[in-house]
Design an enzyme around this catalytic site. Sequence first.
Site, PDB file in Angstrom:
ATOM      1  N   HIS A 210      15.351  29.163  21.006  1.00 52.48           N
ATOM      2  CA  HIS A 210      14.913  29.734  19.723  1.00 52.48           C
ATOM      3  C   HIS A 210      13.453  30.155  19.787  1.00 52.48           C
ATOM      4  CE1 HIS A 210      15.410  30.479  15.442  1.00 52.48           C
ATOM      5  NE2 HIS A 210      14.285  29.843  15.184  1.00 52.48           N
TER       6      HIS A 210
ATOM      7  N   HIS B 268      10.540  33.134  18.001  1.00 50.31           N
ATOM      8  CA  HIS B 268      10.077  34.329  17.298  1.00 50.31           C
ATOM      9  C   HIS B 268       8.787  34.706  18.020  1.00 50.31           C
ATOM     10  CE1 HIS B 268      12.917  33.137  14.203  1.00 50.31           C
ATOM     11  NE2 HIS B 268      12.298  31.992  14.049  1.00 50.31           N
TER      12      HIS B 268
ATOM     13  N   HIS C 246      17.385  23.879  13.627  1.00 54.91           N
ATOM     14  CA  HIS C 246      16.626  22.849  12.882  1.00 54.91           C
ATOM     15  C   HIS C 246      17.487  21.671  12.435  1.00 54.91           C
ATOM     16  CE1 HIS C 246      13.276  25.489  13.198  1.00 54.91           C
ATOM     17  NE2 HIS C 246      13.724  26.368  12.326  1.00 54.91           N
TER      18      HIS C 246
ATOM     19  N   ASP D 198      10.434  28.210  18.992  1.00 60.56           N
ATOM     20  CA  ASP D 198      10.343  28.717  17.625  1.00 60.56           C
ATOM     21  C   ASP D 198       9.063  29.495  17.328  1.00 60.56           C
ATOM     22  OD1 ASP D 198      10.774  29.179  14.952  1.00 60.56           O
ATOM     23  OD2 ASP D 198      10.967  27.093  14.355  1.00 60.56           O
TER      24      ASP D 198
HETATM   25  C1  NGQ Z   1      11.299  32.405  10.454  1.00 57.85           C
HETATM   26  N1  NGQ Z   1      10.774  30.069  10.622  1.00 57.85           N
HETATM   27  O1  NGQ Z   1      12.209  33.186  10.219  1.00 57.85           O
HETATM   28  O2  NGQ Z   1      10.405  32.669  11.259  1.00 57.85           O
HETATM   29  C2  NGQ Z   1      11.299  31.069   9.743  1.00 57.85           C
HETATM   30  C3  NGQ Z   1      10.498  31.132   8.482  1.00 57.85           C
HETATM   31  C4  NGQ Z   1      12.196  31.497   6.680  1.00 57.85           C
HETATM   32  C5  NGQ Z   1      11.216  28.810  10.526  1.00 57.85           C
HETATM   33  N2  NGQ Z   1      12.186  28.573   9.710  1.00 57.85           N
HETATM   34  C6  NGQ Z   1      11.020  32.046   7.435  1.00 57.85           C
HETATM   35  N3  NGQ Z   1      10.691  27.848  11.239  1.00 57.85           N
HETATM   36  O3  NGQ Z   1      12.805  30.503   7.060  1.00 57.85           O
HETATM   37  O4  NGQ Z   1      12.526  32.113   5.656  1.00 57.85           O
HETATM   38 ZN    ZN Z   2      13.209  30.227  13.513  1.00 62.35          ZN
END
Ligand code: NGQ
Ligand code: ZN
Length: 448
Positions: A51, A53, A264, A315
């Site tokens: 995972h 981004h 998660h 992540d």
């Molecule tokens: C994300 N990140 O998409 O990058 C998400 C945040 C969301 C994490 N959840 C944004 N750690 O969940 O809406």
């Molecule tokens: Zn994520």
Amino acid sequence: MTTITARRALLPQGWAENVAVTLGADGRIAKVETGVAGGAGLLLPAPGNLHSHAFQRAMAGLTEARGPGGRDSFWTWRRLMFHFLDRLTPDHVEAIAAQVQMEMLEAGYAAVAEFHYLHHRPDGTAYDNPAEMSARIAAAAYETGIGLTLLPVLYQQGGCDGRALGDGQRRFGTGTDDFATLMGHAATALAPLPDARLGMAPHSLRAIPRDVLTLVPQMTDGPLHMHLAEQQAEVEEVRTAYGARPVEWALDNLPLDGRWCLIHLTRMTDDETARLAPTGAVAGLCPITEANLGDGIFNATGWQAHGGTFGIGSDSNVLISLAQELRQLEYSQRLRDRARAVLAEDDRSTGRVLFEDATKGAARALGRDAGGIAPGMLADLVMLDDRSPDMAHRPGDTMLDAWIFAGVGGVRDLWSAGRHVVRDGHHIARETMAARYADTLRQLEDTP
Ligand code: NGQ
Ligand code: ZN
């Protein structure tokens, strides 16, 4: 043919001494022999990172100050993240992704599942190539040599009540038909990468209407990843809108199986854990980011007791360290339970369980024919330096424990599908990519 020799290696049947691994021209392992003396180092199957981004790496260190509201949280971090990504161009994204992938390879990951949602221009309109940003991630992978499982993200609404996307989310939104077009162009972008896979990622229960979500398994034959049950506010939102907790809703409405990776799961009840683990869905754990964002603690002991499969993701990429992810996972359980060696088993030490199980789980999550040093598998291999006195003359499990818990024995070499991209601890094109990344950060600082 290339042959790698190691003083010791972790094979599917356990530890072996004096191992020689021959790589085929197809990027797969052709032969594994033991009793071939003269090698050095500790050879392991290199896991995938399930995972990422990538773009968030460029905001590492920028979200650790107290914000104007007094109380910082996942949601205040998310606002900063949305603001940050508004400035990113395709060139920026490619430069950041290359840096991130290089750091992953140097940390011991042979592959990455990129959960990619930054699709469009800042005003939300598509680029000329609707998969422009996906193509940039693929270009970075071509340059770094990492194994790529690309997961274009489907993102359609601002919350479970069906509200429109907010300002910070315009770049993510895609209608279902446009998404099919984007997937076609993404497949074209992956064509030069021999071991790449294409899957997809419905972002979360918040971002996709229920009727669309249930169609997702028919939209690709690749892996399916989704964020699930990370924050308490998300649990409440899903319960209010759908009358069930997130994991509960997913269990009752989606055909969960080994194709799925759920990211998660830090907000999961004991009952949900017992029901979800046997489905074969992989728990995508991101221990460093989950600690950084204050998500909570995944119930790894319960998951293990019910035979669940897990893997590790970096992540937000705030820190890219495979060894530290594994350590953080075990330590979260120790701190919660006030116990030690929590995930160890009778015949495998803590480090061995963490490493071996995360490697197998990630291979499933990435849809990648890897996860073990055996003929026919992709040659995803990592060689650790075993010269530290904390490692040198000790049994195999203890060497892994020293790497993970004592922080000794760094990554010396790494092969991704046979590509020897990390040598003597450094990626072979580190200087070029690091310079371009530094340039990118300077440009971003100059942008208001
Ligand atoms: C994300 N990140 O998409 O990058 C998400 C945040 C969301 C994490 N959840 C944004 N750690 O969940 O809406
Ligand atoms: Zn994520």
